[in-house]
Design a protein around this motif. Structure first.
Motif, PDB file in Angstrom:
ATOM      1  N   VAL A 127       0.824  -1.209   0.000  1.00 31.31           N
ATOM      2  CA  VAL A 127       0.000   0.000   0.000  1.00 31.31           C
ATOM      3  C   VAL A 127       0.859   1.260   0.000  1.00 31.31           C
ATOM      4  N   PHE A 128       1.886   1.286   0.844  1.00 30.62           N
ATOM      5  CA  PHE A 128       2.741   2.472   0.934  1.00 30.62           C
ATOM      6  C   PHE A 128       3.358   2.819  -0.419  1.00 30.62           C
ATOM      7  N   LEU A 129       3.921   1.816  -1.088  1.00 29.82           N
ATOM      8  CA  LEU A 129       4.573   2.082  -2.373  1.00 29.82           C
ATOM      9  C   LEU A 129       3.568   2.447  -3.456  1.00 29.82           C
ATOM     10  N   MET A 130       2.364   1.849  -3.425  1.00 34.17           N
ATOM     11  CA  MET A 130       1.370   2.193  -4.444  1.00 34.17           C
ATOM     12  C   MET A 130       0.879   3.632  -4.306  1.00 34.17           C
ATOM     13  N   LEU A 131       0.781   4.126  -3.088  1.00 37.81           N
ATOM     14  CA  LEU A 131       0.269   5.481  -2.869  1.00 37.81           C
ATOM     15  C   LEU A 131       1.347   6.551  -2.932  1.00 37.81           C
ATOM     16  N   PHE A 132       2.585   6.163  -2.908  1.00 39.46           N
ATOM     17  CA  PHE A 132       3.672   7.139  -2.891  1.00 39.46           C
ATOM     18  C   PHE A 132       3.834   7.752  -4.284  1.00 39.46           C
ATOM     19  N   ALA A 145      -4.872  -4.069  -8.038  1.00 37.47           N
ATOM     20  CA  ALA A 145      -3.637  -4.330  -7.287  1.00 37.47           C
ATOM     21  C   ALA A 145      -3.783  -3.881  -5.843  1.00 37.47           C
ATOM     22  N   MET A 146      -4.430  -2.713  -5.618  1.00 32.91           N
ATOM     23  CA  MET A 146      -4.657  -2.250  -4.253  1.00 32.91           C
ATOM     24  C   MET A 146      -5.598  -3.204  -3.521  1.00 32.91           C
ATOM     25  N   ALA A 147      -6.633  -3.686  -4.220  1.00 33.41           N
ATOM     26  CA  ALA A 147      -7.546  -4.649  -3.597  1.00 33.41           C
ATOM     27  C   ALA A 147      -6.809  -5.929  -3.220  1.00 33.41           C
ATOM     28  N   ALA A 202       1.695 -10.659  -5.495  1.00 35.67           N
ATOM     29  CA  ALA A 202       1.262  -9.883  -6.665  1.00 35.67           C
ATOM     30  C   ALA A 202       1.204  -8.394  -6.335  1.00 35.67           C
ATOM     31  N   ALA A 203       0.751  -8.058  -5.133  1.00 35.20           N
ATOM     32  CA  ALA A 203       0.669  -6.653  -4.738  1.00 35.20           C
ATOM     33  C   ALA A 203       2.049  -6.030  -4.601  1.00 35.20           C
ATOM     34  N   VAL A 204       3.011  -6.778  -4.058  1.00 37.72           N
ATOM     35  CA  VAL A 204       4.387  -6.260  -3.947  1.00 37.72           C
ATOM     36  C   VAL A 204       4.957  -5.975  -5.331  1.00 37.72           C
ATOM     37  N   MET A 205       4.786  -6.916  -6.251  1.00 38.89           N
ATOM     38  CA  MET A 205       5.291  -6.712  -7.611  1.00 38.89           C
ATOM     39  C   MET A 205       4.586  -5.529  -8.279  1.00 38.89           C
ATOM     40  N   ALA A 206       3.287  -5.409  -8.059  1.00 38.24           N
ATOM     41  CA  ALA A 206       2.542  -4.287  -8.635  1.00 38.24           C
ATOM     42  C   ALA A 206       2.982  -2.963  -8.024  1.00 38.24           C
ATOM     43  N   ALA A 207       3.282  -2.961  -6.727  1.00 40.79           N
ATOM     44  CA  ALA A 207       3.698  -1.722  -6.068  1.00 40.79           C
ATOM     45  C   ALA A 207       5.019  -1.216  -6.639  1.00 40.79           C
ATOM     46  N   VAL A 208       5.986  -2.129  -6.799  1.00 48.50           N
ATOM     47  CA  VAL A 208       7.273  -1.730  -7.391  1.00 48.50           C
ATOM     48  C   VAL A 208       7.060  -1.277  -8.836  1.00 48.50           C
ATOM     49  N   ALA A 209       6.188  -1.988  -9.567  1.00 45.57           N
ATOM     50  CA  ALA A 209       5.896  -1.598 -10.953  1.00 45.57           C
ATOM     51  C   ALA A 209       5.242  -0.222 -11.008  1.00 45.57           C
ATOM     52  N   SER A 210       4.375   0.088 -10.020  1.00 47.12           N
ATOM     53  CA  SER A 210       3.728   1.401 -10.016  1.00 47.12           C
ATOM     54  C   SER A 210       4.742   2.524  -9.842  1.00 47.12           C
ATOM     55  N   LEU A 211       5.760   2.283  -9.024  1.00 44.89           N
ATOM     56  CA  LEU A 211       6.820   3.285  -8.875  1.00 44.89           C
ATOM     57  C   LEU A 211       7.564   3.478 -10.190  1.00 44.89           C
ATOM     58  N   VAL A 212       7.837   2.368 -10.874  1.00 39.79           N
ATOM     59  CA  VAL A 212       8.522   2.462 -12.172  1.00 39.79           C
ATOM     60  C   VAL A 212       7.670   3.245 -13.169  1.00 39.79           C
ATOM     61  N   VAL A 229      13.320   6.563  -3.625  1.00 37.83           N
ATOM     62  CA  VAL A 229      12.351   5.628  -3.042  1.00 37.83           C
ATOM     63  C   VAL A 229      12.290   4.344  -3.855  1.00 37.83           C
ATOM     64  N   LEU A 230      12.395   4.444  -5.167  1.00 36.16           N
ATOM     65  CA  LEU A 230      12.388   3.253  -6.009  1.00 36.16           C
ATOM     66  C   LEU A 230      13.585   2.359  -5.696  1.00 36.16           C
ATOM     67  N   ALA A 231      14.755   2.962  -5.582  1.00 36.42           N
ATOM     68  CA  ALA A 231      15.947   2.172  -5.239  1.00 36.42           C
ATOM     69  C   ALA A 231      15.809   1.554  -3.850  1.00 36.42           C
ATOM     70  N   ALA A 232      15.275   2.340  -2.891  1.00 34.80           N
ATOM     71  CA  ALA A 232      15.102   1.817  -1.534  1.00 34.80           C
ATOM     72  C   ALA A 232      14.076   0.692  -1.499  1.00 34.80           C
ATOM     73  N   ALA A 233      13.009   0.815  -2.298  1.00 26.22           N
ATOM     74  CA  ALA A 233      11.994  -0.245  -2.337  1.00 26.22           C
ATOM     75  C   ALA A 233      12.591  -1.546  -2.858  1.00 26.22           C
ATOM     76  N   LEU A 234      13.367  -1.446  -3.918  1.00 27.33           N
ATOM     77  CA  LEU A 234      14.016  -2.652  -4.447  1.00 27.33           C
ATOM     78  C   LEU A 234      14.968  -3.249  -3.431  1.00 27.33           C
ATOM     79  N   LEU A 235      15.701  -2.385  -2.723  1.00 31.00           N
ATOM     80  CA  LEU A 235      16.638  -2.882  -1.706  1.00 31.00           C
ATOM     81  C   LEU A 235      15.887  -3.529  -0.551  1.00 31.00           C
ATOM     82  N   THR A 236      14.777  -2.923  -0.128  1.00 31.30           N
ATOM     83  CA  THR A 236      13.991  -3.482   0.985  1.00 31.30           C
ATOM     84  C   THR A 236      13.434  -4.853   0.630  1.00 31.30           C
ATOM     85  N   VAL A 237      12.839  -4.957  -0.554  1.00 28.08           N
ATOM     86  CA  VAL A 237      12.285  -6.246  -0.978  1.00 28.08           C
ATOM     87  C   VAL A 237      13.388  -7.301  -1.072  1.00 28.08           C
ATOM     88  N   SER A 238      14.540  -6.920  -1.600  1.00 32.51           N
ATOM     89  CA  SER A 238      15.656  -7.869  -1.726  1.00 32.51           C
ATOM     90  C   SER A 238      16.145  -8.320  -0.355  1.00 32.51           C
TER      91      SER A 238
END
Length: 657
Positions: A127-132, A145-147, A202-212, A229-238
């Motif tokens: 949710v955080f990444l999708m709304l950012f 994706a949010m649902a 699926a939501a995690v992948m969609a959230a990172v994709a939404s940032l892209v 934030v995009l770089a940090a999101a990828l680092l956090t997920v990794s």
């Protein structure tokens, strides 16, 4: 932001800190009871996430109450802080039961803590990444994706809530034989749990994709905010994925909570994300970095403490972390205040901008942007002649005005949207002369452009005049001569006498045409200027008015060689002034005076009746004024009825060289 909202944020942040500090305060007692350490039971992750998300989130919503991203951060921080506090309370009561003296509600506190971390953990990469960063989805197409994110978070939370507290497989967490409440439950059915897992992934992948997607569709300013934030999101997920595959997984998982809050702080301070108050944004930057560093400090200390002892681990950690702390603090200081503490670096960056820029207008824009980056000020502008000619950032209130001086002369003003510290004065004093050079270059460029425009207009005017002279005068004359020549050719055989008369008339008209051509050429540059110089040409010009006007020419013997444009302009202006003295002023005497220093001064004074008041600016006066202004000169006409006319023209010599 009002004082009340600030205090509310401070009080709420204090409550978060109380919960975290209370949990940490229980830690020595839990160790004495043989309970697994804060890192091994993943509570270190909760501590870092509670502070790094909760405190910044509280200040964000205090300034922007309807901002969804801020509330997500608050929810994550509050849930993690409450979860770690309830967990410490439950563990203390449950493990004290071995010796007697259970705490009220410790079983249920442990049960709540056992599942409360799940929504707080899963909201961040979904949710955080999708709304950012603006609190809205990129478009309606992202609603599924949010649902899916909410379904995944809800099912995962429910699955953990329907399991016994002993479900978490951590050694030395509970005393032997402890079952806890709801010990007969086994969670959701596997099929339902699998659906939740699929939705979450699926939501995690969609959230990172939404940032892209946001990054690719945004302008340069928004991209600078998103890239961190995009770089940090990828680092956090990794890091979260790696945490479950390495022996030091709990440490890696705890550190995975650090990149996103730090990246958000960088975006807030360096790139004006959310337009927060500058003082608040700087506090968040220092706070996020300090919390992250202290979290890393605590993790290492607790980890080594179980191996080599608390005293030795504290010494080792202090020696290892203090240099890192100094570096991080310097980085935070540079992030918040730019290069204010490093004048040499600031001047190098400003000099690089000065050397890389092209046109003067582009140069000023680059300089304003670089001053904003160097000083970390949200609005910087350059004012010249009362008008803003370059700016960087979003316009706001002007708090500081720095005069820009070039060779002791004020050329403009540097406008700053933030009050500087007292110790920033020397750096601004070092930067201002470089900006003044750019303003001076901009002014010279504007003057050159105006001069070029006047030159083009004058050239076009001269071309038009020649066009009219040739088309309306010389053209018809030559056509008539051709007809006369054809007529004489026809008369040669049958009327020789008539042909002779036509030829004589033809010869007369050809001589007149030659005089017309010579007149046109003389208008371009009178021959006396080349043969006699300006002084001699003016003397000869004065003789041409003999009988109508007595002209006296006063020229100093040391008159230097003059640029041809100045000579021609002075000659034309003097000729027009003498003509006006005869035609309009009815003068009998006229004096023409020349003087030369850094400019040629031409004075024409007559004893006529004057021009009259108000002065009527006809073609002659307009022509004289235009000729002087084309050379960046001045034109001054002084006249009173019955007192004669006094004309003063100054033509700079350097500009015409």
């Amino acid at each position: 932001m009002t004082d009340r909202s600030v205090w509310r944020a401070v009080v709420a942040g204090g409550m978060l800190l109380v919960l975290v500090v209370a949990a940490l305060a229980v830690e020595p007692r839990l160790r004495a009871l043989g309970v697994a350490g804060i890192v091994e039971r993943f509570d270190a992750f909760r501590v870092v996430a509670a502070l790094s998300f909760g405190v910044p989130g509280l200040f964000v919503v205090s300034q922007r109450p309807g901002f969804r991203v801020g509330w997500v951060m608050v929810s994550v921080g509050a849930a993690q802080a409450l979860g770690v506090a309830l967990g410490a309370y439950g563990l203390l009561g449950i493990n004290r039961g071995v010796e007697g003296g259970r705490l009220p509600g410790d079983d249920w506190a442990m049960w709540v803590s056992n599942w409360l971390w799940v929504p707080a953990y899963l909201l961040v990469p979904t949710v955080f990444l999708m709304l950012f960063p603006d609190g809205r989805l990129p478009s309606r197409r992202w609603r599924p994706a949010m649902a899916a994110a909410f379904v995944g978070v809800a099912l995962a939370t429910l699955d953990w809530a329907l399991r016994p507290v002993t479900y978490e497989n951590v050694p030395r967490l509970f005393p032997a034989g402890y079952q806890g409440p709801l010990s007969e439950l086994t969670g959701l059915p596997d099929a339902v749990s699998a659906i939740g897992t699929v939705c979450t992934v699926a939501a995690v992948m969609a959230a990172v994709a939404s940032l892209v997607v946001r990054y690719r569709a945004s302008g340069e300013e928004v991209r600078r905010r998103l890239q961190w934030v995009l770089a940090a999101a990828l680092l956090t997920v990794s890091m979260a994925g790696v945490a479950f595959a390495v022996p030091w997984g709990p440490v890696v998982l705890a550190l995975a909570a650090v990149p996103l809050p730090v990246a958000v702080s960088v975006a807030i301070v360096a790139h004006r994300l959310w337009d927060l108050d500058p003082l608040l944004s700087r506090a968040l930057a220092f706070g996020a970095l300090a919390v992250s560093l202290l979290g890393a400090y605590a993790l290492v200390a607790f980890t080594l403490g179980g191996v080599i002892g608390a005293g030795a681990s504290a010494v080792i950690v202090a020696l290892a972390v203090h240099p890192l702390y100094v570096r991080v603090l310097a980085g935070a200081n540079r992030l918040v205040y730019g290069d204010r503490e490093n004048p040499a670096r600031a001047l190098r960056r400003l000099g690089a901008r000065l050397s890389d820029a092209g046109a003067p207008g582009d140069l000023l824009e680059r300089m304003a942007a670089e001053v904003g980056r160097v000083l970390r000020i949200h609005y910087v502008a350059v004012e010249e002649s009362g008008a803003v000619v370059a700016s960087s950032g979003r316009p706001g209130d002007v708090v500081e005005r720095v005069p820009l001086l070039h060779r002791g002369r004020r050329v403009g003003t540097l406008l700053l949207g933030e009050r500087l510290r007292v110790k920033d004065g020397p750096l601004v004093a070092e930067l201002a002369p470089h900006v003044a050079v750019a303003v001076h270059a901009h002014r010279l460029g504007a003057d050159l452009e105006r001069s070029h425009g006047r030159m083009l207009a004058a050239r076009q005017e001269e071309r038009d005049r020649l066009l009219y002279e040739l088309h309306d005068g010389l053209g018809p004359t030559l056509a008539g001569l051709a007809l006369q020549t054809e007529r004489s050719r026809r008369l040669v055989d049958r009327d020789p006498e008539g042909a002779k008369q036509v030829m004589e008339e033809l010869s007369r008209r050809i001589r007149g045409t030659v005089e017309d051509v010579r007149s046109i050429v003389n208008d371009l540059r009178p021959p006396p200027l080349d043969d006699l110089g300006l002084a001699g040409a003016l003397t000869e010009l004065g003789r041409g008015f003999a009988g109508d006007l007595a002209v006296e020419v006063e020229v100093p013997p040391d008159l230097p060689a003059l640029p041809p444009p100045v000579e021609l302009a002075a000659y034309r202006i003097a000729a027009e002034a003498l003509t006006n003295a005869v035609r309009h002023a009815m003068a009998s005497r006229c004096t023409v005076t020349l003087r030369a220093t850094d400019a040629l001064e031409l004075r024409v004074e007559d004893d006529g009746v004057g021009v009259g008041a108000p002065v009527r600016h006809g073609f002659g006066l307009a022509s004289m004024r235009r000729r002087s202004e084309e050379l960046n000169g001045t034109f001054e006409l002084l006249t009173d009825a019955g007192a004669g006319t006094h004309l003063v023209v100054r033509l700079p010599l350097a500009a015409a060289s």
